[in-house]
Design an enzyme around this catalytic site. Sequence first.
Site, mmCIF file in Angstrom:
data_model
loop_
_atom_site.group_PDB
_atom_site.id
_atom_site.type_symbol
_atom_site.label_atom_id
_atom_site.label_comp_id
_atom_site.label_asym_id
_atom_site.label_seq_id
_atom_site.Cartn_x
_atom_site.Cartn_y
_atom_site.Cartn_z
ATOM 1 N N LYS A 1 -1.318 42.991 -9.410
ATOM 2 C CA LYS A 1 -1.325 43.196 -10.865
ATOM 3 C C LYS A 1 -1.989 44.531 -11.169
ATOM 4 C CE LYS A 1 -1.804 38.341 -12.333
ATOM 5 N NZ LYS A 1 -0.544 38.154 -13.039
ATOM 6 N N ARG B 1 3.749 28.551 -8.906
ATOM 7 C CA ARG B 1 4.840 27.612 -8.633
ATOM 8 C C ARG B 1 4.870 27.202 -7.168
ATOM 9 N NH1 ARG B 1 9.085 31.773 -11.090
ATOM 10 N NH2 ARG B 1 7.171 32.271 -12.202
#
Length: 513
Positions: free
Chosen positions: A287, A361
């Site tokens: 990020k 996920r």
Amino acid sequence: MTALTLSTAAATDLRADAVVVGVAKGSATKTGGLVVAPGAEAVDKAFDGKLASVLETLGASGGEGEVTKLPAPSGCKAPVVLAVGLGAEPEKTDDGGAFEVEALRRAAGVAARALAGSKKAAFALPVEDAEDAGAIAEGALLGAYSFDAYKESAQDPKKAKAPLAEVAILGGKPRDKAYKAEVERVLALTEELNRARDLVNTPPNDLNPEAFATVAQVAAKEHGIKVQVLDEKALEKGGYGGILGVGAGSASGPRLVKLSYKNSKAKKHLAFVGKGITYDSGGISLKPAGHNETMKCDMAGAAAVFAAVVTAARLGLEVNVTGWLALAENMPSGSATRPGDVLRMYSGKTVEVLNTDAEGRLVLADAIAKASEETPDAIVDVATLTGAMMLALGNRTFGIMANDDAFRTSIHEVAEEVGEPSWPMPLPADLRKGMDSSTADIANMGERMGGGLVAGLFLKEFVGEGITWAHLDIAGPAFNEAGPFGYTPKGGTGSAVRTLVRLAERTAAGDLG
Ligand code: BES
Ligand code: MN
Ligand code: ZN
């Protein structure tokens, strides 16, 4: 932790540092000006019936979130009166017209926060029944929260404004069974919810997967919950490729924690699964600065599940609840999973990792597949899963997806009831093909448009055949970067805890499915 009592004393008679009264915007049928809410009659009398006009002179309007402090008149044992705005006065109906419980919760939260540094406050807000008293207590105990563990000033009582230490709720019936039960419920719920906030706020250098697992083990022992922690070795033996793949880059190994609360009278079994990324750097798909400063909050789903299971146990709910905490730290390093790697998941499916920042996920998929083996009546996962959900619903509302429309609606209603804003979202089948992989069964990324729904569709593939499942994407409301409001503080909020607990209560009562 703030103490809580119910008292039958008159608002003017209780020894306290402040007495809290409610004010509202008068309904249009009347003057439209400020009105003093029920519960404050004795205080108004001590003001010779002029409390409303005094407050209006000071500029108060009764609007939601408004706080006005004024010196108490003689005849009032507390030296300070704090008037808190309840918003619009409810329309008068045949059965009286009461303030909404959420308005009571919020006003109590605002008042409790404004009274930081005080020892004891008497809450003289409108109480018509046990539910109202519970709402005021809940709002006050959640609003009084502050996280000061890392502030030097917290060690110095002269500098620190300690949270309000004691809350007395007036206007209730302390000996009444329903009121007593509400107090018990609120004490357990708010203590565990505030602990979830603490976990979210704890810096990631102090809360890694192992530390989180230890906290869970200690709490489980204390409350008679069976706990099992799978460490890296056990995860490898079990074939948890998703959790291991996400944790591979970190010096702190991943964990899967299973918390089993069982009640002998239970007819139903719920499984709650929480995303527990103790820090999300994005991994090799790192990020950029500006997107990672708050990523300690990426375990808020696991914190919510943990709090909900412990609360269910403390309340002795007649339902079995299993909590699964999928804990890992997502870091880049020489041992980290690369974009392009293929993971063999617990379910046996293979996943091509196209973006290591879509890690939630992956850990959830393993935990959901594992949870499915016990064929619970329903699985609910909670996760700070996608930035896309924040774009869709903002910072205060979580999205609900499910493989069962009725269950999705039930969760939406339950959330509404406890004062948690949420919204049902679809799982459009056409978005599945964006995750087709040329190498593996599925990729961990798909189309950018509808990214929150894509993540939901990914998870759906790992839910056991025939099991009812819902997914709560709490990326928006889990962490409050703005100023505090109502009973919500800055930082970790405890999002989804109250929804999960109420879902368990409703399930125990046989109200659902
Ligand atoms: N933890 C983030 C989602 C998030 C973002 C939570 C901001 C709270 C605040 C998640 O792991 C993530 O990085 N998601 C990516 C997925 C994408 C790479 C498919 C996202 O939303 O950008
Ligand atoms: Mn991520
Ligand atoms: Zn994440």
